[in-house]
Write an enzyme that holds these catalytic residues in place. Structure first.
Site, PDB file in Angstrom:
ATOM      1  CD  GLU A 261      -3.022  -1.063   0.173  1.00 43.79           C
ATOM      2  OE1 GLU A 261      -3.018  -0.091  -0.611  1.00 43.79           O
ATOM      3  OE2 GLU A 261      -3.850  -1.992   0.103  1.00 43.79           O
ATOM      4  NE  ARG A 265      -3.630   2.783  -0.887  1.00 47.20           N
ATOM      5  CZ  ARG A 265      -4.884   2.678  -0.492  1.00 47.20           C
ATOM      6  NH1 ARG A 265      -5.536   3.735  -0.060  1.00 47.20           N
ATOM      7  NH2 ARG A 265      -5.498   1.511  -0.487  1.00 47.20           N
ATOM      8  CG  ASP A 394      -6.233  -7.282  -7.561  1.00 46.27           C
ATOM      9  OD1 ASP A 394      -5.205  -7.627  -6.944  1.00 46.27           O
ATOM     10  OD2 ASP A 394      -6.982  -6.370  -7.155  1.00 46.27           O
ATOM     11  CD  GLU A 529     -10.633  -1.449  -8.612  1.00 46.82           C
ATOM     12  OE1 GLU A 529     -11.781  -1.075  -8.277  1.00 46.82           O
ATOM     13  OE2 GLU A 529      -9.658  -1.427  -7.837  1.00 46.82           O
ATOM     14  CB  THR A 618      -1.926  -1.252  -9.279  1.00 45.58           C
ATOM     15  OG1 THR A 618      -3.218  -1.844  -9.222  1.00 45.58           O
ATOM     16  CG2 THR A 618      -1.319  -1.172  -7.887  1.00 45.58           C
TER      17      THR A 618
HETATM   18  C1  DMJ Z   1      -6.212   0.599  -4.964  1.00 40.73           C
HETATM   19  O1  DMJ Z   1      -5.403   0.783  -3.879  1.00 40.73           O
HETATM   20  C2  DMJ Z   1      -5.494  -0.049  -6.085  1.00 40.73           C
HETATM   21  O2  DMJ Z   1      -6.186   0.135  -7.264  1.00 40.73           O
HETATM   22  C3  DMJ Z   1      -5.276  -1.513  -5.860  1.00 40.73           C
HETATM   23  O3  DMJ Z   1      -4.693  -2.113  -6.967  1.00 40.73           O
HETATM   24  C4  DMJ Z   1      -6.587  -2.198  -5.565  1.00 40.73           C
HETATM   25  N1  DMJ Z   1      -7.283  -1.570  -4.524  1.00 40.73           N
HETATM   26  C5  DMJ Z   1      -7.439  -0.130  -4.548  1.00 40.73           C
HETATM   27  C6  DMJ Z   1      -8.616   0.348  -5.348  1.00 40.73           C
HETATM   28  O4  DMJ Z   1      -9.672  -0.453  -5.386  1.00 40.73           O
END
Ligand code: DMJ
Length: 630
Positions: A261, A265, A394, A529, A618
């Protein structure tokens, strides 16, 4: 008195024009002859002369014009008044004097457009058509129908007409685009107001209770939102946030953070903001957090632990297990590779590529699909037999493709694993729902198929489309479009127009609707998403339906998750429009991802974060694609 026979006739004597006569003599003899005529004869002669005179005067202008025309043609025909030039064309003469605004069209497109658009519905169509025909005719003759001299710029752009026509059809969509972009900026400002008023410098806003929540205590929302503000052009807000990063942000804290995370981020957010702004402050901060996360890789297997204490420099797995999540350890590569690229320090890239090397070789995959856990001691997959494209797996698939793109499409093992996984999805997880026949991605549990699909899986249409854009099979794009429709239906089939966290698809013929939702799965966390995938699909297909779907979704967010005093909240029940039940939390990814992807979706500018130059991590932070030469 004359004899009667001579009174009844006019007699004119025609002299021989060939003979010489004195003029005075001739005048005298004429006068004499005139005097010899009776009064009746003289009156008749005068009457006939008067008629001839009147007739001559009446035909004089036409003759004069004709002579003039002949003179014009002789002189080349340029620069003359239109009625002179156009005598042969009576239609031109019939045109009314053009209103002054019609003189603008050859100079500037938009004002004319407005006039034309406004004149629609006023019953003026026939006249417009008439004017257009004449304009077209004149263009071929290079002569302005108004008789005015064509200005150089008007006459030299051969595409002026096409441009004008294109602008005319584009005009409504330009207005619509700006309306939608402004709606996203407005949503961002509203969310930011809540964060600023009640959670400034903290991780997350609790908009209903007007307070905040800490996760890592690092201003997560503020950092996640930096590049969004930059992209949306919110300069004032960006400056305030930069000030905070400069003066307040410190990673020298005795705090446990989640490696994945904080990488996607914080490290991702700082690196991308550095690239977009060129501001070294963000690179310095990125280096700081990056180096503090490295202890996570000091494990027996080199598969990293989930948690790191960035103040103490220690790392550990969760209390209850020595496993890490597969998606977490395989979705930190883009960021550490980029950090290595910028610093020239090979340790970052080496650490994350070692993980990929090991996962590539591991047993326990099914047709390229990976289990959800990996052990940090043994380096082996655990909890074998469950395969999903949702939570815990995912972004493994997403980062296979994106690392390959980031590195200039040279790392073939990454591509092979990605292509094999797509085949694995097709073979094991794709099914059709009833009644609409939507293609969805289910899960496999020890050989049993479950029609369960997380909202998280909706990253897949975008990733498939991105791969097709970068040269992979066109059939990936077809699948992307089918899955995109499914993700959209996950929104529209709900009473609030917002998707649940998890959907179950009906497969029995005759089902009432495709999507069912269990009580425990009815929440919506403002996830990105679907909007993310809509953005990719729109970029690559230019099909406006994707923008329209996104617009509908934004309306639903505004209707059911917007908190009056500032901010947006996740909700508990997407099936109850009367009481969606706010959860009192605005996740940082709502600003980092969801609103950013909305903005990019509604923009028609393919260069606004070009997908040939950047690859999104992501968490929607764009990082540069390395050039082929590197
Ligand atoms: C985000 O932190 C990122 O997109 C991650 O890959 C999946 N979860 C959240 C959003 O849903």
């Amino acid at each position: 008195m004359l004899p009667p026979s001579r009174r009844d006739f006019v007699s004119l004597t025609v002299t021989d024009s060939g003979g010489y006569t004195n003029g005075k003599q001739r005048r005298q003899s004429c006068w004499r002859k005139w005097k010899q005529l009776s009064r009746l004869q003289r009156s008749l002669i005068l009457f006939v002369l008067a008629l001839l005179l009147i007739g001559g005067l009446a035909t004089y202008p036409r003759l004069s014009a004709h002579w003039g025309d002949a003179a014009v043609e002789k002189n080349g025909g340029e620069g003359k008044q239109p009625f002179v030039v156009d005598l042969k064309n009576q239609a031109r003469l019939a045109l009314p004097e053009p209103p002054s605004e019609r003189k603008i069209p050859h100079k500037r497109g938009p004002p004319v457009l407005q006039n034309r658009v406004q004149s629609k519905g006023n019953g003026s169509e026939p006249q417009r058509a008439e004017v257009k025909n004449v304009e077209e005719e004149d263009e071929s003759k290079k002569l302005n129908w108004r008789g005015a001299v064509i200005e150089a710029e008007q006459g030299t752009d051969p595409n002026a007409k096409e441009k004008e026509k294109a602008a005319e059809t584009e005009k409504p969509s330009v207005v619509q685009q700006e309306t939608r972009l402004e709606a996203v900026r407005e949503a961002f400002r509203h969310a930011w107001k809540g964060y600023k008023d009640f959670a400034w410098g903290h991780d997350e806003l609790k908009p209903v209770s007007k307070s905040y929540a800490e996760w890592f205590g690092l201003g997560l929302t503020l950092i996640d939102a930096l590049d969004t503000m930059w992209i949306l052009g919110l300069k004032k807000e960006f400056q305030e946030a930069r000030e905070w990063v400069d003066k307040e942000l410190s990673f020298n804290k005795n705090v446990d953070v989640n490696l994945f995370e904080s990488t996607i981020r914080i490290l991702g957010g700082l690196l991308s903001t550095y690239h977009l702004t060129g501001d070294a402050l963000f690179l310095e901060k990125a280096k700081d957090i990056g180096s503090r996360l490295m202890p996570a890789f000091s494990t027996p297997s080199k598969i990293p632990y989930s948690d790191v204490n960035i103040g103490k420099g220690t790392a550990h797995p969760p209390r209850w297990t020595s496993d890490s999540t597969v998606a977490e350890v395989t979705s930190i590569q883009l960021e550490f590779r980029e950090l290595g690229h910028l610093t020239g320090d090979p340790k970052y890239q080496a650490a994350v590529m070692e993980v990929m090397r090991q996962v590539h070789k591991l047993e326990g995959k099914q047709d390229g699909l990976v289990p959800m856990f990996i052990n940090t001691n043994s380096g082996q997959f655990t909890h074998l037999g469950i395969y999903t494209l949702g939570a815990r797996a995912d972004s493994y698939y997403e980062y296979l493709l994106k690392q390959w793109i980031q590195g200039g499409k040279k790392e073939t093992e990454l591509l092979e694993d990605y292509l094999q996984a797509v085949e694995g999805v097709k073979k094991n997880l794709l099914k059709k729902s009833s009644p609409l026949g939507l293609t969805f991605v289910g899960e496999l549990s020890h050989g049993h198929f479950s029609p369960k699909m997380d909202h998280l899986v909706c990253f897949l249409p975008g990733t498939l489309a991105l791969g097709a854009h970068h040269g992979l099979a066109a059939e990936h794009m077809e699948l992307a479009q089918q899955l995109m429709e499914t993700c959209y239906q996950m929104y529209t089939q709900m009473e609030t127009g917002l998707a649940p966290e998890i959907a179950h698809f009906n497969m029995q013929a005759g089902s009432a609707q495709d999507v069912d939702v269990k009580l425990a799965d009815r929440h919506n966390l403002l996830r990105p998403e679907t909007v993310e995938s809509l953005f990719y699909l729109y970029r690559f297909t230019k099909d406006k339906k994707y923008q329209d779907w996104g617009w509908e979704i934004l309306q639903s967010f505004n209707k059911y998750t917007r908190v009056e005093t500032g901010g947006y909240t996740s909700i508990n029940n997407v099936r109850d429009p009367k009481y969606p039940s706010p959860r009192d939390k605005m996740e940082s990814f709502f600003l980092g991802e969801t609103l950013k992807y909305f903005y990019l979706l509604f923009s028609d500018d393919p260069n606004l974060i070009s997908l040939d130059k950047y690859v999104f991590n992501t968490e929607a932070h764009p990082l540069p694609i390395w050039s082929q030469a590197e």
